[in-house]
Design a protein around this motif. Structure first.
Motif, PDB file in Angstrom:
ATOM      1  N   CYS A 127       3.208 -15.341   4.456  1.00  0.00           N
ATOM      2  CA  CYS A 127       3.949 -14.336   5.204  1.00  0.00           C
ATOM      3  C   CYS A 127       2.990 -13.370   5.900  1.00  0.00           C
ATOM      4  O   CYS A 127       2.082 -12.819   5.279  1.00  0.00           O
ATOM      5  N   SER A 128       3.197 -13.165   7.194  1.00  0.00           N
ATOM      6  CA  SER A 128       2.336 -12.264   7.959  1.00  0.00           C
ATOM      7  C   SER A 128       2.967 -10.893   8.170  1.00  0.00           C
ATOM      8  O   SER A 128       2.334  -9.995   8.725  1.00  0.00           O
ATOM      9  N   LYS A 129       4.197 -10.713   7.732  1.00  0.00           N
ATOM     10  CA  LYS A 129       4.868  -9.422   7.897  1.00  0.00           C
ATOM     11  C   LYS A 129       4.539  -8.482   6.740  1.00  0.00           C
ATOM     12  O   LYS A 129       4.251  -7.305   6.944  1.00  0.00           O
ATOM     13  N   PHE A 130       4.608  -9.007   5.521  1.00  0.00           N
ATOM     14  CA  PHE A 130       4.273  -8.208   4.341  1.00  0.00           C
ATOM     15  C   PHE A 130       3.006  -8.785   3.728  1.00  0.00           C
ATOM     16  O   PHE A 130       3.054  -9.675   2.884  1.00  0.00           O
ATOM     17  N   VAL A 131       1.882  -8.276   4.167  1.00  0.00           N
ATOM     18  CA  VAL A 131       0.594  -8.788   3.719  1.00  0.00           C
ATOM     19  C   VAL A 131       0.031  -7.855   2.658  1.00  0.00           C
ATOM     20  O   VAL A 131      -0.257  -6.688   2.932  1.00  0.00           O
ATOM     21  N   ASN A 132      -0.122  -8.373   1.442  1.00  0.00           N
ATOM     22  CA  ASN A 132      -0.701  -7.585   0.355  1.00  0.00           C
ATOM     23  C   ASN A 132      -2.137  -8.053   0.150  1.00  0.00           C
ATOM     24  O   ASN A 132      -2.398  -9.028  -0.535  1.00  0.00           O
ATOM     25  N   LYS A 133      -3.060  -7.360   0.783  1.00  0.00           N
ATOM     26  CA  LYS A 133      -4.446  -7.807   0.773  1.00  0.00           C
ATOM     27  C   LYS A 133      -5.164  -7.519  -0.538  1.00  0.00           C
ATOM     28  O   LYS A 133      -6.103  -8.214  -0.905  1.00  0.00           O
ATOM     29  N   ASP A 134      -4.726  -6.478  -1.255  1.00  0.00           N
ATOM     30  CA  ASP A 134      -5.494  -6.101  -2.437  1.00  0.00           C
ATOM     31  C   ASP A 134      -4.981  -6.718  -3.737  1.00  0.00           C
ATOM     32  O   ASP A 134      -5.668  -6.705  -4.745  1.00  0.00           O
ATOM     33  N   ASN A 135      -3.755  -7.254  -3.727  1.00  0.00           N
ATOM     34  CA  ASN A 135      -3.180  -7.869  -4.926  1.00  0.00           C
ATOM     35  C   ASN A 135      -3.173  -6.915  -6.117  1.00  0.00           C
ATOM     36  O   ASN A 135      -3.300  -7.346  -7.259  1.00  0.00           O
ATOM     37  N   GLN A 136      -3.044  -5.630  -5.858  1.00  0.00           N
ATOM     38  CA  GLN A 136      -3.018  -4.675  -6.966  1.00  0.00           C
ATOM     39  C   GLN A 136      -1.929  -3.620  -6.815  1.00  0.00           C
ATOM     40  O   GLN A 136      -1.810  -2.731  -7.646  1.00  0.00           O
ATOM     41  N   SER A 137      -1.117  -3.728  -5.747  1.00  0.00           N
ATOM     42  CA  SER A 137      -0.082  -2.725  -5.513  1.00  0.00           C
ATOM     43  C   SER A 137       1.103  -3.364  -4.800  1.00  0.00           C
ATOM     44  O   SER A 137       1.094  -4.552  -4.499  1.00  0.00           O
ATOM     45  N   MET A 138       2.125  -2.570  -4.526  1.00  0.00           N
ATOM     46  CA  MET A 138       3.300  -3.081  -3.839  1.00  0.00           C
ATOM     47  C   MET A 138       2.971  -3.354  -2.373  1.00  0.00           C
ATOM     48  O   MET A 138       2.241  -2.593  -1.740  1.00  0.00           O
ATOM     49  N   PRO A 139       3.494  -4.444  -1.801  1.00  0.00           N
ATOM     50  CA  PRO A 139       3.071  -4.858  -0.460  1.00  0.00           C
ATOM     51  C   PRO A 139       3.529  -3.952   0.678  1.00  0.00           C
ATOM     52  O   PRO A 139       2.894  -3.915   1.724  1.00  0.00           O
ATOM     53  N   ARG A 140       4.621  -3.193   0.489  1.00  0.00           N
ATOM     54  CA  ARG A 140       5.133  -2.386   1.607  1.00  0.00           C
ATOM     55  C   ARG A 140       4.394  -1.070   1.782  1.00  0.00           C
ATOM     56  O   ARG A 140       4.095  -0.667   2.911  1.00  0.00           O
ATOM     57  N   ASP A 141       4.121  -0.384   0.665  1.00  0.00           N
ATOM     58  CA  ASP A 141       3.526   0.951   0.810  1.00  0.00           C
ATOM     59  C   ASP A 141       2.206   1.124   0.063  1.00  0.00           C
ATOM     60  O   ASP A 141       1.608   2.200   0.101  1.00  0.00           O
ATOM     61  N   GLY A 142       1.740   0.084  -0.635  1.00  0.00           N
ATOM     62  CA  GLY A 142       0.452   0.160  -1.299  1.00  0.00           C
ATOM     63  C   GLY A 142       0.408   1.049  -2.521  1.00  0.00           C
ATOM     64  O   GLY A 142      -0.681   1.381  -3.014  1.00  0.00           O
ATOM     65  N   THR A 143       1.571   1.441  -3.053  1.00  0.00           N
ATOM     66  CA  THR A 143       1.609   2.253  -4.270  1.00  0.00           C
ATOM     67  C   THR A 143       1.991   1.371  -5.456  1.00  0.00           C
ATOM     68  O   THR A 143       2.252   0.182  -5.317  1.00  0.00           O
ATOM     69  N   ASN A 144       2.030   1.985  -6.652  1.00  0.00           N
ATOM     70  CA  ASN A 144       2.329   1.232  -7.872  1.00  0.00           C
ATOM     71  C   ASN A 144       3.557   1.790  -8.574  1.00  0.00           C
ATOM     72  O   ASN A 144       3.935   2.940  -8.367  1.00  0.00           O
ATOM     73  N   ARG A 145       4.169   0.948  -9.411  1.00  0.00           N
ATOM     74  CA  ARG A 145       5.363   1.349 -10.149  1.00  0.00           C
ATOM     75  C   ARG A 145       5.103   1.498 -11.648  1.00  0.00           C
ATOM     76  O   ARG A 145       6.015   1.786 -12.400  1.00  0.00           O
ATOM     77  N   PHE A 146       3.857   1.272 -12.082  1.00  0.00           N
ATOM     78  CA  PHE A 146       3.523   1.357 -13.505  1.00  0.00           C
ATOM     79  C   PHE A 146       2.612   2.547 -13.789  1.00  0.00           C
ATOM     80  O   PHE A 146       1.694   2.836 -13.020  1.00  0.00           O
ATOM     81  N   ARG A 147       2.852   3.208 -14.923  1.00  0.00           N
ATOM     82  CA  ARG A 147       1.973   4.261 -15.430  1.00  0.00           C
ATOM     83  C   ARG A 147       1.915   4.168 -16.946  1.00  0.00           C
ATOM     84  O   ARG A 147       2.912   3.790 -17.589  1.00  0.00           O
ATOM     85  N   ASP A 148       0.765   4.540 -17.522  1.00  0.00           N
ATOM     86  CA  ASP A 148       0.742   4.658 -18.977  1.00  0.00           C
ATOM     87  C   ASP A 148       1.278   6.034 -19.355  1.00  0.00           C
ATOM     88  O   ASP A 148       1.637   6.841 -18.487  1.00  0.00           O
ATOM     89  N   LEU A 149       1.350   6.320 -20.640  1.00  0.00           N
ATOM     90  CA  LEU A 149       1.972   7.568 -21.084  1.00  0.00           C
ATOM     91  C   LEU A 149       1.097   8.790 -20.825  1.00  0.00           C
ATOM     92  O   LEU A 149       1.533   9.920 -21.037  1.00  0.00           O
ATOM     93  N   LYS A 150      -0.128   8.556 -20.344  1.00  0.00           N
ATOM     94  CA  LYS A 150      -0.991   9.669 -19.936  1.00  0.00           C
ATOM     95  C   LYS A 150      -0.895   9.929 -18.432  1.00  0.00           C
ATOM     96  O   LYS A 150      -1.563  10.816 -17.913  1.00  0.00           O
ATOM     97  N   GLY A 151      -0.089   9.114 -17.760  1.00  0.00           N
ATOM     98  CA  GLY A 151       0.082   9.293 -16.329  1.00  0.00           C
ATOM     99  C   GLY A 151      -0.859   8.476 -15.473  1.00  0.00           C
ATOM    100  O   GLY A 151      -0.820   8.567 -14.237  1.00  0.00           O
TER     101      GLY A 151
END
Length: 273
Positions: A127-151
């Motif tokens: 897919c060339s529309k949603f390209v996730n180059k880093d394979n470490q975050s969400m493809p649309r905005d480059g942020t993450n949905r996981f946190r540990d209990l320390k934030g």
């Protein structure tokens, strides 16, 4: 419990929609070191995303590669590994119409927006529309949905991260499946089976009447055998050091077996003839 019953149970469990979920996850914090079971927080899905309750996940060698990596860009820690899985949709973000709460789904590492030139082409599935180059975050905005209990942010892997009770995946990385498939088999479809089947079908383009040799009869190798069988191969040779795999291979159309340990000085091609 059959997967169909698990799906039905989840349809009445929407109280967590729109809220942060606290759950358990196996976190990789140091390359090559044992994963650590911790409590984490999983954010609600944003627009175009799906939060999934993981029901079954398996281990792919690609996960091991990420786990062992010590150099960027693959070495990103802490992170949640895992990308072969099956789960139930817990909630969806804005604009998601493809799936809904209670659907049984496969989270898949290769996205498909269904709109771009590459997704529409039979020659590509990148897919060339949603390209996730880093394979470490969400493809649309480059942020993450996981946190540990320390934030602290916990990174994704391959757009899935299934070694957790709940994960968030872009809808372009989600495929709805029938609840009739056993969970331990369904979780292999998103990577191992599709890789092997695609190797025979799309890459090798096995022709009717072909002879095919497969080295290694794990999930990928057996899927190659199935793909070759469907394509009309008349002789499928399985090569593996573990003789116990040979009996299983018969169920996937393998007609001949070679254990390299018993070949002596002969090559596999000489033995197969």
């Amino acid at each position: 419990m059959p997967s169909s019953e698990l799906v039905m149970d989840n349809k009445n469990a929407s109280s967590t929609a729109g809220k942060i979920i606290r759950c358990r996850a196996a976190i990789s914090r140091i390359p090559g070191k044992p994963l650590v079971m911790e409590e984490i927080e999983v954010d609600p899905p944003k627009a175009g995303e799906v939060r999934i309750k993981i029901l079954c996940t398996s281990l792919c060698h690609s996960d091991v590669t990420f786990w062992r990596s010590t150099q960027p860009p693959m070495a990103v820690f802490p992170r949640i590994l895992g990308h072969e899985a099956v789960g139930v949709v817990e909630s969806v973000g804005g604009g998601v119409e493809e799936v809904r709460e209670g659907d049984l789904v496969l989270p898949v590492f290769q996205g498909d927006c269904g709109e771009c030139r590459d997704c529409k082409s039979p020659k590509s599935n990148i897919c060339s529309k949603f390209v996730n180059k880093d394979n470490q975050s969400m493809p649309r905005d480059g942020t993450n949905r996981f946190r540990d209990l320390k934030g602290e942010v916990i990174h994704n892997v391959l757009n899935v991260s299934s070694f957790t009770e709940y994960t968030v995946v872009d809808v372009t990385h989600v495929v709805k499946i029938t609840p009739d498939i056993p969970l331990d088999i369904a979780c292999l479809l998103s990577c191992g089976v599709s890789t092997g089947l695609g190797a025979a079908w799309k890459v090798a383009e096995v022709e009717e009447g072909s002879t095919v040799a497969i080295f290694g009869l794990g999930a990928v190798g057996l899927s190659v055998a199935e793909g070759a069988r469907i394509r009309g191969a008349t002789r499928i040779i399985g090569v593996d050091l573990n003789p116990e795999k040979f009996e299983t291979g018969k169920k996937f159309g393998i007609t001949d077996f070679i254990n390299p340990a018993t070949c002596g000085d002969k090559t596999v091609s000489q033995v197969s003839l």
